[in-house]
Design a protein around this motif. Structure first.
Motif, PDB file in Angstrom:
ATOM      1  N   PHE A   1       3.367  10.985  -2.884  1.00 51.08           N
ATOM      2  CA  PHE A   1       2.999   9.804  -2.117  1.00 51.08           C
ATOM      3  C   PHE A   1       3.969   9.581  -0.967  1.00 51.08           C
ATOM      4  O   PHE A   1       5.089  10.087  -0.977  1.00 51.08           O
ATOM      5  CB  PHE A   1       2.983   8.574  -3.026  1.00 51.08           C
ATOM      6  CG  PHE A   1       1.956   8.680  -4.124  1.00 51.08           C
ATOM      7  CD1 PHE A   1       0.650   8.290  -3.905  1.00 51.08           C
ATOM      8  CD2 PHE A   1       2.300   9.209  -5.368  1.00 51.08           C
ATOM      9  CE1 PHE A   1      -0.297   8.414  -4.912  1.00 51.08           C
ATOM     10  CE2 PHE A   1       1.359   9.326  -6.378  1.00 51.08           C
ATOM     11  CZ  PHE A   1       0.051   8.932  -6.144  1.00 51.08           C
ATOM     12  N   ALA A   2       3.543   8.796   0.010  1.00 50.23           N
ATOM     13  CA  ALA A   2       4.376   8.508   1.174  1.00 50.23           C
ATOM     14  C   ALA A   2       5.652   7.769   0.784  1.00 50.23           C
ATOM     15  O   ALA A   2       6.731   8.077   1.303  1.00 50.23           O
ATOM     16  CB  ALA A   2       3.583   7.709   2.209  1.00 50.23           C
TER      17      ALA A   2
ATOM     18  N   THR B   1      -0.277  11.899  -0.191  1.00 51.46           N
ATOM     19  CA  THR B   1      -0.037  12.815   0.925  1.00 51.46           C
ATOM     20  C   THR B   1      -0.209  14.284   0.557  1.00 51.46           C
ATOM     21  O   THR B   1      -0.456  15.111   1.434  1.00 51.46           O
ATOM     22  CB  THR B   1       1.380  12.623   1.489  1.00 51.46           C
ATOM     23  OG1 THR B   1       2.331  12.815   0.434  1.00 51.46           O
ATOM     24  CG2 THR B   1       1.544  11.227   2.077  1.00 51.46           C
TER      25      THR B   1
ATOM     26  N   LYS C   1      -4.076  12.639   4.451  1.00 53.04           N
ATOM     27  CA  LYS C   1      -3.608  11.658   3.464  1.00 53.04           C
ATOM     28  C   LYS C   1      -4.772  10.762   3.087  1.00 53.04           C
ATOM     29  O   LYS C   1      -5.754  10.650   3.822  1.00 53.04           O
ATOM     30  CB  LYS C   1      -2.444  10.855   4.010  1.00 53.04           C
ATOM     31  CG  LYS C   1      -2.800  10.103   5.276  1.00 53.04           C
ATOM     32  CD  LYS C   1      -1.591   9.498   5.946  1.00 53.04           C
ATOM     33  CE  LYS C   1      -2.013   8.859   7.253  1.00 53.04           C
ATOM     34  NZ  LYS C   1      -1.241   9.195   8.378  1.00 53.04           N
ATOM     35  N   LEU C   2      -4.636  10.125   1.928  1.00 53.59           N
ATOM     36  CA  LEU C   2      -5.643   9.169   1.462  1.00 53.59           C
ATOM     37  C   LEU C   2      -4.923   7.862   1.118  1.00 53.59           C
ATOM     38  O   LEU C   2      -3.895   7.868   0.442  1.00 53.59           O
ATOM     39  CB  LEU C   2      -6.383   9.705   0.237  1.00 53.59           C
ATOM     40  CG  LEU C   2      -7.214  10.969   0.459  1.00 53.59           C
ATOM     41  CD1 LEU C   2      -7.745  11.505  -0.875  1.00 53.59           C
ATOM     42  CD2 LEU C   2      -8.367  10.710   1.425  1.00 53.59           C
ATOM     43  N   ASP C   3      -5.467   6.755   1.581  1.00 52.90           N
ATOM     44  CA  ASP C   3      -4.833   5.452   1.367  1.00 52.90           C
ATOM     45  C   ASP C   3      -5.008   4.948  -0.062  1.00 52.90           C
ATOM     46  O   ASP C   3      -6.080   5.069  -0.648  1.00 52.90           O
ATOM     47  CB  ASP C   3      -5.427   4.418   2.328  1.00 52.90           C
ATOM     48  CG  ASP C   3      -5.073   4.697   3.789  1.00 52.90           C
ATOM     49  OD1 ASP C   3      -4.004   5.292   4.038  1.00 52.90           O
ATOM     50  OD2 ASP C   3      -5.866   4.316   4.666  1.00 52.90           O
ATOM     51  N   VAL C   4      -3.908   4.373  -0.581  1.00 52.38           N
ATOM     52  CA  VAL C   4      -3.922   3.682  -1.868  1.00 52.38           C
ATOM     53  C   VAL C   4      -3.604   2.218  -1.547  1.00 52.38           C
ATOM     54  O   VAL C   4      -2.447   1.879  -1.323  1.00 52.38           O
ATOM     55  CB  VAL C   4      -2.865   4.255  -2.849  1.00 52.38           C
ATOM     56  CG1 VAL C   4      -2.984   3.579  -4.206  1.00 52.38           C
ATOM     57  CG2 VAL C   4      -2.985   5.762  -2.976  1.00 52.38           C
TER      58      VAL C   4
ATOM     59  N   LEU D   1      -7.594   3.981  -5.359  1.00 50.90           N
ATOM     60  CA  LEU D   1      -8.086   5.143  -4.634  1.00 50.90           C
ATOM     61  C   LEU D   1      -8.863   5.947  -5.653  1.00 50.90           C
ATOM     62  O   LEU D   1      -8.304   6.381  -6.660  1.00 50.90           O
ATOM     63  CB  LEU D   1      -6.921   5.975  -4.082  1.00 50.90           C
ATOM     64  CG  LEU D   1      -7.275   7.393  -3.618  1.00 50.90           C
ATOM     65  CD1 LEU D   1      -8.245   7.371  -2.447  1.00 50.90           C
ATOM     66  CD2 LEU D   1      -6.014   8.165  -3.274  1.00 50.90           C
TER      67      LEU D   1
ATOM     68  N   ASN E   1     -14.202  11.019  -2.055  1.00 51.36           N
ATOM     69  CA  ASN E   1     -12.871  11.638  -1.925  1.00 51.36           C
ATOM     70  C   ASN E   1     -12.667  12.583  -3.098  1.00 51.36           C
ATOM     71  O   ASN E   1     -13.091  12.292  -4.215  1.00 51.36           O
ATOM     72  CB  ASN E   1     -11.778  10.569  -1.944  1.00 51.36           C
ATOM     73  CG  ASN E   1     -11.878   9.607  -0.784  1.00 51.36           C
ATOM     74  OD1 ASN E   1     -12.334   9.963   0.288  1.00 51.36           O
ATOM     75  ND2 ASN E   1     -11.465   8.375  -0.998  1.00 51.36           N
TER      76      ASN E   1
ATOM     77  N   ALA F   1       0.830  -1.205   0.000  1.00 47.08           N
ATOM     78  CA  ALA F   1       0.000   0.000   0.000  1.00 47.08           C
ATOM     79  C   ALA F   1       0.864   1.253   0.000  1.00 47.08           C
ATOM     80  O   ALA F   1       2.054   1.215   0.321  1.00 47.08           O
ATOM     81  CB  ALA F   1      -0.913  -0.006   1.224  1.00 47.08           C
ATOM     82  N   ASP F   2       0.258   2.376  -0.353  1.00 51.88           N
ATOM     83  CA  ASP F   2       0.919   3.681  -0.298  1.00 51.88           C
ATOM     84  C   ASP F   2      -0.138   4.683   0.162  1.00 51.88           C
ATOM     85  O   ASP F   2      -1.289   4.306   0.420  1.00 51.88           O
ATOM     86  CB  ASP F   2       1.489   4.057  -1.664  1.00 51.88           C
ATOM     87  CG  ASP F   2       2.678   5.001  -1.557  1.00 51.88           C
ATOM     88  OD1 ASP F   2       2.849   5.668  -0.513  1.00 51.88           O
ATOM     89  OD2 ASP F   2       3.448   5.088  -2.536  1.00 51.88           O
ATOM     90  N   GLN F   3       0.243   5.942   0.258  1.00 54.80           N
ATOM     91  CA  GLN F   3      -0.690   6.990   0.647  1.00 54.80           C
ATOM     92  C   GLN F   3      -0.446   8.223  -0.202  1.00 54.80           C
ATOM     93  O   GLN F   3       0.705   8.613  -0.415  1.00 54.80           O
ATOM     94  CB  GLN F   3      -0.518   7.363   2.116  1.00 54.80           C
ATOM     95  CG  GLN F   3      -0.867   6.238   3.060  1.00 54.80           C
ATOM     96  CD  GLN F   3      -0.558   6.596   4.493  1.00 54.80           C
ATOM     97  OE1 GLN F   3       0.439   7.238   4.787  1.00 54.80           O
ATOM     98  NE2 GLN F   3      -1.424   6.172   5.398  1.00 54.80           N
TER      99      GLN F   3
END
Length: 159
Positions: A138-139, A74, A99-102, A108, A115, A70-72
């Motif tokens: 992204f994070a 940001t 942040k929003l989760d991927v 996402l 969102n 996973a990533d986010q």
């Protein structure tokens, strides 16, 4: 059956060959990290409806992650606005999100009623047909640049 006589070179080769093959197998399988341990992101369906107001807009897109990690999302930046914020919608309430989760092997979606991005203090009011560059941060993944078309205010993407 008679024992086979081997000279030293043949004996050394016979002993070393299985070890060499086993080491090669470990090396080859060890190098195959594939997408199991990292995100693999792509962006599609991006659009910015022509804003009704000169100083505020929204934007939508989908981030697909074909990777096993996973990533986010940001942050999003664009020359159109120095004030871009991530938002979620819960019921009828819009809330700022840091942040929003991927998800791994998932998507996402930023869409109307869900969102989305809010852009404030616009540099100018974008017109239909214009393309606006966005950079998604992204994070863990590298930033992704996207050319986002400005669509009519009534535009609805096809599923």
């Amino acid at each position: 059956m008679r024992p086979v006589k081997m000279n030293r070179a043949t004996a050394a080769t016979a002993t070393a060959l299985p070890l060499l093959l086993a080491g090669t197998l470990v090396l080859v399988t060890g190098c195959d990290s594939g997408s199991k341990d990292k995100p693999e992101l792509s962006v599609s369906g991006a659009y910015l409806p022509q804003p009704a107001m000169a100083d505020m807009a929204a934007a939508y897109f989908t981030v697909k992650n074909d990777g096993g990690k996973a990533d986010q999302l940001t942050k999003v930046t664009t020359p159109l606005s120095g004030d871009v914020t991530l938002h979620t919608t819960e019921g009828s309430k819009m809330k700022h999100a840091a942040k929003l989760d991927v998800p791994a092997n998932g998507t996402l979606s930023l869409s109307r009623g869900g969102n989305h991005l809010m852009l404030g203090k616009l540099d100018h009011k974008p017109k239909v047909g214009e393309k606006v560059e966005f950079t998604l941060h992204f994070a863990t993944s590298a930033p992704v640049k996207v050319q986002v078309p400005v669509e009519s205010a009534s535009f609805r993407p096809k599923d």
